[in-house]
Design a protein around this motif. Structure first.
Motif, PDB file in Angstrom:
ATOM      1  N   GLN A   8      67.457 -19.326 -43.935  1.00 20.84           N
ATOM      2  CA  GLN A   8      68.337 -17.852 -44.441  1.00 20.84           C
ATOM      3  C   GLN A   8      67.784 -16.726 -44.239  1.00 20.84           C
ATOM      4  N   PRO A   9      68.359 -16.132 -43.147  1.00 21.71           N
ATOM      5  CA  PRO A   9      67.636 -14.560 -42.916  1.00 21.71           C
ATOM      6  C   PRO A   9      67.963 -13.620 -43.996  1.00 21.71           C
ATOM      7  N   GLU A  10      68.929 -13.889 -44.745  1.00 22.34           N
ATOM      8  CA  GLU A  10      69.305 -13.063 -45.893  1.00 22.34           C
ATOM      9  C   GLU A  10      69.969 -13.787 -47.066  1.00 22.34           C
ATOM     10  N   MET A  11      69.877 -13.045 -48.132  1.00 23.53           N
ATOM     11  CA  MET A  11      70.398 -13.648 -49.324  1.00 23.53           C
ATOM     12  C   MET A  11      70.781 -12.603 -50.391  1.00 23.53           C
ATOM     13  N   SER A  12      71.501 -12.880 -51.425  1.00 20.34           N
ATOM     14  CA  SER A  12      72.165 -11.898 -52.199  1.00 20.34           C
ATOM     15  C   SER A  12      72.324 -12.492 -53.478  1.00 20.34           C
ATOM     16  N   VAL A  13      71.990 -11.702 -54.548  1.00 27.07           N
ATOM     17  CA  VAL A  13      72.015 -12.484 -55.962  1.00 27.07           C
ATOM     18  C   VAL A  13      72.529 -11.256 -56.995  1.00 27.07           C
ATOM     19  N   PHE A  91      58.375 -14.585 -47.889  1.00 23.53           N
ATOM     20  CA  PHE A  91      57.828 -15.354 -46.768  1.00 23.53           C
ATOM     21  C   PHE A  91      57.267 -16.681 -47.215  1.00 23.53           C
ATOM     22  N   CYS A  92      57.939 -17.729 -46.645  1.00 21.69           N
ATOM     23  CA  CYS A  92      57.119 -18.934 -46.908  1.00 21.69           C
ATOM     24  C   CYS A  92      55.892 -19.008 -46.125  1.00 21.69           C
ATOM     25  N   ALA A  93      54.804 -19.699 -46.498  1.00 21.01           N
ATOM     26  CA  ALA A  93      53.663 -19.951 -45.644  1.00 21.01           C
ATOM     27  C   ALA A  93      53.074 -21.411 -45.819  1.00 21.01           C
ATOM     28  N   TYR A  94      52.404 -22.051 -44.884  1.00 23.48           N
ATOM     29  CA  TYR A  94      51.636 -23.134 -44.742  1.00 23.48           C
ATOM     30  C   TYR A  94      50.341 -22.979 -44.529  1.00 23.48           C
ATOM     31  N   ARG A  95      49.402 -23.654 -45.124  1.00 21.35           N
ATOM     32  CA  ARG A  95      48.035 -23.657 -44.609  1.00 21.35           C
ATOM     33  C   ARG A  95      47.422 -25.024 -44.903  1.00 21.35           C
ATOM     34  N   ILE A 106      50.343 -20.185 -41.948  1.00 20.99           N
ATOM     35  CA  ILE A 106      51.152 -20.077 -40.709  1.00 20.99           C
ATOM     36  C   ILE A 106      52.584 -19.746 -41.599  1.00 20.99           C
ATOM     37  N   PHE A 107      53.325 -18.508 -41.262  1.00 21.86           N
ATOM     38  CA  PHE A 107      54.372 -18.098 -41.803  1.00 21.86           C
ATOM     39  C   PHE A 107      55.700 -18.409 -41.297  1.00 21.86           C
ATOM     40  N   GLY A 108      56.745 -18.247 -42.015  1.00 21.69           N
ATOM     41  CA  GLY A 108      58.141 -18.510 -41.626  1.00 21.69           C
ATOM     42  C   GLY A 108      58.421 -17.188 -41.172  1.00 21.69           C
ATOM     43  N   LYS A 109      59.662 -17.027 -41.061  1.00 28.32           N
ATOM     44  CA  LYS A 109      60.316 -15.492 -40.325  1.00 28.32           C
ATOM     45  C   LYS A 109      60.760 -14.787 -41.477  1.00 28.32           C
ATOM     46  N   GLY A 110      60.864 -15.380 -42.745  1.00 33.09           N
ATOM     47  CA  GLY A 110      61.168 -14.716 -43.802  1.00 33.09           C
ATOM     48  C   GLY A 110      62.715 -14.663 -44.284  1.00 33.09           C
ATOM     49  N   THR A 111      63.053 -14.259 -45.489  1.00 34.70           N
ATOM     50  CA  THR A 111      64.392 -14.254 -46.125  1.00 34.70           C
ATOM     51  C   THR A 111      64.312 -12.924 -47.072  1.00 34.70           C
ATOM     52  N   LYS A 112      65.407 -11.984 -46.302  1.00 28.08           N
ATOM     53  CA  LYS A 112      65.648 -10.805 -47.227  1.00 28.08           C
ATOM     54  C   LYS A 112      66.439 -11.181 -48.274  1.00 28.08           C
TER      55      LYS A 112
ATOM     56  N   GLY B  42      58.574 -12.772 -38.567  1.00 27.21           N
ATOM     57  CA  GLY B  42      57.508 -13.282 -39.592  1.00 27.21           C
ATOM     58  C   GLY B  42      55.919 -12.590 -39.273  1.00 27.21           C
ATOM     59  N   LEU B  43      54.840 -13.207 -39.494  1.00 32.35           N
ATOM     60  CA  LEU B  43      53.700 -12.904 -39.411  1.00 32.35           C
ATOM     61  C   LEU B  43      52.902 -13.706 -38.121  1.00 32.35           C
ATOM     62  N   LYS B  44      52.264 -13.307 -37.221  1.00 30.47           N
ATOM     63  CA  LYS B  44      51.660 -13.993 -36.127  1.00 30.47           C
ATOM     64  C   LYS B  44      50.181 -13.565 -36.320  1.00 30.47           C
ATOM     65  N   LEU B  45      49.236 -14.733 -36.133  1.00 34.12           N
ATOM     66  CA  LEU B  45      47.897 -14.353 -36.195  1.00 34.12           C
ATOM     67  C   LEU B  45      47.198 -14.054 -34.847  1.00 34.12           C
TER      68      LEU B  45
END
Lengths: 117, 112
Positions: A8-13, A91-95, A106-112, B42-45
Motif C-alpha cells: 500500500q503506497p498510500e493510505m488514508s484514515v 516503514f516495515c523492517a526485518y532483521r 531490511i526495509f520495505g518501501k513505505g506506506t504514506k 525505502g532505505l538502502k544500506l
C-alpha cells in the motif's frame, strides 16, 4: 535474500478511526525480528513497535498493535483511535537472527498515511 | 542524552566534489550503519560496522567509503560526487541484533 513488501503506497484514515497497514516478508529463518518505523515530515525515524518471531503473542504499544502471522509471513500494523500526529510514512523492517550482514535491517518501501480531521 | 548526531543537516555539492558526512553516537553501541533514502524506495544500506576497526559493504556501497576508528564515530566519505548520490542519508546505531536502530536526524544532500 530476505525481502520486505509493503503493498500500500498510500493510505488514508479518518481521525479517531482505525487503520491497518500491511507488510509481508520473505525469509527462510525461523527466528528473526520485525519492526515498524514512523517517519513524520520532520524526517526523523521513530521506532513504533517491535516483534520477536519466536513470541506468538502480538506486540502492542498503546494505540499501536501488530498482527503477526508467522506461517503467512505477514506483519501488519493496526493504529487505533487515529490522531492527526499519526500522519507519516510508515516503514516495515526485518532483521535476521545473526550478526554481520544477517543482522542488518531490511526495509520495505513505505506506506504514506494521511489522517483526515 | 544526544543519541545519534549527524552533521550537516543539509548540503549542496557540485559534481566531482568530495565531502564527509559525520556521525557520532554516545550510547556505546557496537553496531553502526549508513543508509540512503530515495523517494519511493525505502532505505538502502550503504555500509555497516560491527565494532571499531570493522566495516563492511551493504547493498549500495559504490561511490562511498567509511572508517570506524572509534566506537563513537562512523563517518561516510563521498568521493567525486555524482547526481545519483542526491539523497537523504541516515546514520543509525544498535546495541545488538535484536533491538531496533536509533537513527540520526538525516542529511539531505543535493549534487548539482
Amino acid at each position: 535474500a530476505q525481502t520486505v513488501t509493503q503493498s500500500q503506497p498510500e493510505m488514508s484514515v479518518q481521525e479517531a478511526e482505525t487503520v491497518t497497514l500491511s507488510c509481508t516478508y520473505d525469509t527462510s529463518e525461523s527466528d528473526y525480528y520485525l519492526f515498524w518505523y514512523k517517519q513524520p515530515p520532520s524526517r526523523q525515524m521513530i521506532l513504533v513497535i517491535r516483534q520477536e518471531a519466536y513470541k506468538q503473542q502480538n506486540a502492542t504499544e498503546n494505540r499501536f498493535s501488530v498482527n503477526f502471522q508467522k506461517a503467512a509471513k505477514s506483519f501488519s500494523l493496526k493504529i487505533s483511535d487515529s490522531q492527526l500526529g499519526d500522519a507519516a510514512m510508515y516503514f516495515c523492517a526485518y532483521r535476521g537472527p545473526y550478526g554481520g550482514s544477517q543482522g542488518n535491517l531490511i526495509f520495505g518501501k513505505g506506506t504514506k498515511l494521511s489522517v483526515k480531521p | 542524552n544526544a543519541g545519534v548526531t549527524q552533521t550537516p543537516k543539509f548540503r549542496i555539492l557540485k559534481i566531482g566534489q568530495s565531502m564527509t558526512l559525520q556521525c557520532t553516537q554516545d550510547m556505546n553501541h557496537n553496531y553502526m550503519y549508513w543508509y540512503r533514502q530515495d523517494p519511493g524506495m525505502g532505505l538502502k544500506l550503504i555500509y555497516y560496522s560491527v565494532g571499531a576497526g570493522i566495516t563492511d559493504k551493504g547493498e549500495v556501497p559504490n561511490g562511498y567509503n567509511v572508517s570506524r576508528s572509534t566506537t563513537e564515530d562512523f563517518p561516510l566519505r563521498l568521493e567525486l560526487a555524482a547526481p545519483s548520490q542526491t539523497s537523504v542519508y541516515f546514520c543509525a546505531s544498535s546495541y545488538d541484533e535484536g533491538r531496533g536502530y536509533t537513527f540520526g536526524s538525516g542529511t539531505r544532500l543535493t549534487v548539482v
